[in-house]
Design a protein around this motif. Structure first.
Motif, short mmCIF file in Angstrom:
data_model
loop_
_atom_site.label_atom_id
_atom_site.label_comp_id
_atom_site.label_asym_id
_atom_site.label_seq_id
_atom_site.Cartn_x
_atom_site.Cartn_y
_atom_site.Cartn_z
N SER A 1 0.75 -1.25 0.07
CA SER A 1 -0.01 0.18 -0.10
C SER A 1 0.86 1.27 0.24
N TYR B 1 0.80 3.95 2.08
CA TYR B 1 1.39 4.64 3.25
C TYR B 1 2.32 3.96 3.76
N VAL B 2 2.67 2.31 3.37
CA VAL B 2 3.68 1.70 4.07
C VAL B 2 4.82 2.08 2.97
N ALA C 1 6.38 5.44 4.19
CA ALA C 1 7.02 5.17 6.01
C ALA C 1 8.40 4.56 5.43
N VAL D 1 7.86 -0.42 10.68
CA VAL D 1 6.87 -0.57 9.75
C VAL D 1 5.83 -1.79 9.84
N ARG E 1 3.80 -0.94 13.29
CA ARG E 1 2.94 0.19 13.39
C ARG E 1 1.96 0.20 11.98
N HIS E 2 2.31 -0.34 11.19
CA HIS E 2 1.72 -0.08 9.85
C HIS E 2 1.07 -1.38 9.48
N ILE E 3 1.83 -2.38 9.25
CA ILE E 3 1.22 -3.48 8.52
C ILE E 3 0.43 -4.57 9.36
N ASN F 1 -3.39 -3.28 10.35
CA ASN F 1 -4.22 -3.18 9.29
C ASN F 1 -4.31 -4.52 8.69
#
Length: 275
Positions: free
Chosen positions: A168, A170-171, A174, A184, A187-189, A192
């Motif tokens: 994606s 936003y990843v 980052a 990453v 906090r992100h993967i 979600n």
């Protein structure tokens, strides 16, 4: 009605409201069965055997004179408890293997992918029966068998979810900002990618409850005389022509619970896609 309540109603609809009511009653039956049925589910009264449904016994009595409604209420903790525990095992191990396949080396991904495909090709109940044939019957074996049999489905789902989130925008942003791989991932993967498991868990419990009852019907789950919906259906089938109410109670409880969980799981998944 507030705006938030209107949005919630639009999300779940009238079918969802009915499902919530069913699950509320089921939750009370699991956590405090004495509130709904204060009797003893194991107490036998031979003189009251095979009584048809009445005000005293809304679901009738079985071959030993035990109140069917009391056994259905007290048996909810076994059927739903085993299904929830099995789902927790399947999601827990499946999440670990799904993350390993998605972010691990290609060789590991290929090996796990072939394993998932082989196991996923077999019906879950067949895999559970094979595992029970090795471990033996009983409550603990039913939990482990169903939990282990559902691992491939959750693992494949999470692997695809992690791969999609990792690609994606936003990843990628980052990473371009210099955020480390571990940050990453955490906090992100992970947040979600794990969210779809919420609706999958609701659907998974519904399926697991049905499989638990199937194992109980085959005599491979909770042993009699403990109340369990599948075992009660197995006991009632012998008297289906003369005492049909012995299968009506546990059958209604099984269908209502599985349907309510399925409806809510689909509503949550639909709401997630629309948000």
């Amino acid at each position: 009605m507030t705006e938030r309540m209107k949005n919630a109603y639009q999300l779940i609809g009238w079918q969802g409201l009915i499902s919530l009511c069913v699950l509320l009653v089921t939750a009370v039956a699991v956590s405090a069965p004495q509130l709904l049925a204060p009797g003893d589910p194991l107490a036998i009264h031979p003189a009251e055997a095979f009584q048809a449904p009445s005000l005293a016994h809304p679901f009738g009595t079985d071959e030993s004179g035990r109140d069917v409604l009391t056994r259905v209420v007290h048996g909810s903790s076994a059927s739903i408890g085993i299904g929830a525990a099995a789902t927790a095992i399947g999601i827990g191990i499946g999440a670990v293997l799904g993350f390993a396949a998605a972010i691990g080396p290609r060789l590991l991904d290929a090996a796990l992918g072939r394993l998932f495909e082989v196991l996923f090709a077999l019906p879950t109940l067949v895999v559970a029966l094979l595992l029970i044939a090795v471990m033996g019957g009983g409550t603990a074996a039913a939990v482990l068998a169903i939990g282990l049999a559902t691992i491939p489905g959750y693992a494949r789902m999470l692997r695809a979810s992690v791969r999609g989130v990792a690609l994606s925008g936003y990843v990628e942003y980052a990473r371009l900002e210099g955020v480390g791989p571990a940050t990453v991932l955490v906090r992100h993967i992970a947040p979600n990618a794990l969210w779809p498991l919420a609706s999958a868990a609701t659907l998974g419990v519904a399926q697991a409850v049905v499989w638990v009852s199937a194992l109980g019907f085959l005599g491979l789950g909770t042993e009699p005389p403990s109340p369990e919906w599948g075992a009660m259906l197995n006991a009632g089938r012998v008297y289906l022509a003369t005492a049909w109410w012995m299968t009506l109670g546990p059958g209604l409880a099984l269908v209502a619970t599985a349907a309510a969980l399925t409806v809510l799981g689909r509503r949550f998944a639909q709401g997630r896609r629309e948000s």
